[in-house]
Design a protein around this motif. Sequence first.
Motif, PDB file in Angstrom:
ATOM      1  N   LEU A  10      18.192 -11.394  38.477  1.00 41.22           N
ATOM      2  CA  LEU A  10      17.414 -12.451  37.770  1.00 41.22           C
ATOM      3  C   LEU A  10      17.674 -12.098  36.301  1.00 41.22           C
ATOM      4  CD1 LEU A  10      15.006 -14.609  37.921  1.00 41.22           C
ATOM      5  CD2 LEU A  10      13.498 -12.699  37.768  1.00 41.22           C
ATOM      6  N   PRO A  11      18.079 -13.070  35.394  1.00 39.80           N
ATOM      7  CA  PRO A  11      18.034 -12.604  33.879  1.00 39.80           C
ATOM      8  C   PRO A  11      16.681 -12.287  33.309  1.00 39.80           C
ATOM      9  CG  PRO A  11      19.459 -14.789  34.635  1.00 39.80           C
ATOM     10  CD  PRO A  11      18.500 -14.267  35.789  1.00 39.80           C
ATOM     11  N   ASP A  13      15.434 -13.765  30.842  1.00 45.65           N
ATOM     12  CA  ASP A  13      14.754 -15.263  30.389  1.00 45.65           C
ATOM     13  C   ASP A  13      14.271 -15.819  31.696  1.00 45.65           C
ATOM     14  OD1 ASP A  13      17.432 -15.057  30.889  1.00 45.65           O
ATOM     15  OD2 ASP A  13      17.797 -17.220  29.585  1.00 45.65           O
ATOM     16  N   PHE A  14      14.597 -15.489  32.611  1.00 44.97           N
ATOM     17  CA  PHE A  14      13.877 -16.368  33.765  1.00 44.97           C
ATOM     18  C   PHE A  14      12.721 -15.606  34.173  1.00 44.97           C
ATOM     19  CE2 PHE A  14      16.967 -19.065  36.472  1.00 44.97           C
ATOM     20  CZ  PHE A  14      17.497 -19.718  35.628  1.00 44.97           C
ATOM     21  N   SER A  17       9.456 -17.764  33.146  1.00 48.20           N
ATOM     22  CA  SER A  17       9.197 -18.939  33.862  1.00 48.20           C
ATOM     23  C   SER A  17       8.800 -18.710  35.433  1.00 48.20           C
ATOM     24  CB  SER A  17      10.532 -19.751  33.731  1.00 48.20           C
ATOM     25  OG  SER A  17      11.684 -19.417  34.296  1.00 48.20           O
ATOM     26  N   LYS A 143      18.494 -24.921  41.456  1.00 48.73           N
ATOM     27  CA  LYS A 143      18.646 -24.591  40.322  1.00 48.73           C
ATOM     28  C   LYS A 143      18.260 -23.199  39.672  1.00 48.73           C
ATOM     29  CE  LYS A 143      17.108 -27.193  36.200  1.00 48.73           C
ATOM     30  NZ  LYS A 143      16.217 -28.329  35.566  1.00 48.73           N
ATOM     31  N   ILE A 144      17.030 -22.521  40.399  1.00 51.15           N
ATOM     32  CA  ILE A 144      16.837 -21.202  40.062  1.00 51.15           C
ATOM     33  C   ILE A 144      18.125 -20.233  40.509  1.00 51.15           C
ATOM     34  CG2 ILE A 144      15.240 -19.179  40.584  1.00 51.15           C
ATOM     35  CD1 ILE A 144      12.946 -21.343  41.192  1.00 51.15           C
ATOM     36  N   LYS A 146      21.186 -21.118  40.581  1.00 55.63           N
ATOM     37  CA  LYS A 146      22.453 -21.048  39.840  1.00 55.63           C
ATOM     38  C   LYS A 146      22.156 -20.206  38.739  1.00 55.63           C
ATOM     39  CE  LYS A 146      24.620 -24.742  37.280  1.00 55.63           C
ATOM     40  NZ  LYS A 146      24.751 -26.187  36.814  1.00 55.63           N
ATOM     41  N   GLY A 147      21.011 -19.870  38.216  1.00 54.18           N
ATOM     42  CA  GLY A 147      20.910 -18.950  36.843  1.00 54.18           C
ATOM     43  C   GLY A 147      21.180 -17.457  37.453  1.00 54.18           C
ATOM     44  N   LEU A 148      21.020 -16.953  38.540  1.00 51.15           N
ATOM     45  CA  LEU A 148      21.179 -15.725  38.718  1.00 51.15           C
ATOM     46  C   LEU A 148      22.527 -15.245  38.812  1.00 51.15           C
ATOM     47  CD1 LEU A 148      18.749 -15.627  41.816  1.00 51.15           C
ATOM     48  CD2 LEU A 148      18.224 -15.254  39.640  1.00 51.15           C
ATOM     49  N   LYS A 149      22.615 -13.984  38.582  1.00 48.40           N
ATOM     50  CA  LYS A 149      23.974 -13.486  38.379  1.00 48.40           C
ATOM     51  C   LYS A 149      24.498 -12.488  39.244  1.00 48.40           C
ATOM     52  CE  LYS A 149      23.993 -15.525  34.237  1.00 48.40           C
ATOM     53  NZ  LYS A 149      24.625 -16.713  34.407  1.00 48.40           N
TER      54      LYS A 149
END
Length: 157
Positions: A10-11, A13-14, A17, A143-144, A146-149
Motif C-alpha cells: 500500500l503506497p 498516499d493511499f 484515503s 481501483k484500489i 491498481k494503486g498497490l505496488k
Amino acid sequence: MNKAIPVLKLPVDFRLSLSIPQGDLYVSPDRGLVYGLRADAAVGDIVSRNHMVEVRITDAKTKRHTVDVGPRECDVLVVNPQGTISINSVTSSLMGGARSICVVGEEDLLVIPFTLVRGFKIIYGQPDVGVVISSPSRERVLKILKGLKPDIVIMNL
C-alpha cells in the motif's frame, strides 16, 4: 528464520484515503462497543468476537497491540506483513470453507481480496469510532488494487 513474502504494498498516499470508513459506519450511542451486526466476514479480533459472521479473519492484535481474545481456532493460517496484501492471503481468500483465518502480521487490508474474490459484505472496526459494514463494488476494489505496488517483504517467522 527470515522469509521472503511476495506482497502488494500500500503506497503511503493511499493510507489516508483507506482510513476513512469505506461503507456504513455504526456507532454506539454511549460510545461503547457495537454488538450484534451481521455480515459475511469480519476482519479484526474485536469485531469477529462481537458480531454474527461466517468467516473470521484475526491477527490477535487490536490497534497494533497484542490482545487476548481467548483460544483462536484456525482453519487457515496466512502470513500478511503490515501495510500489504500478501499473495498467500489472496490465495487463502479463494479457498472456500474456511471459517477462521488467522494472520501472522496484520489483517487490516484483507478486506480488499475478500470483497473482490468472494463479493463479501465485510465488517471491520473503525478505531475509536465504531464498526463499518462494507460491500464495495468490484470496480472500487480493482481501483484500489491498481494503486498497490508489487514488492517482497522479509519477515522473521
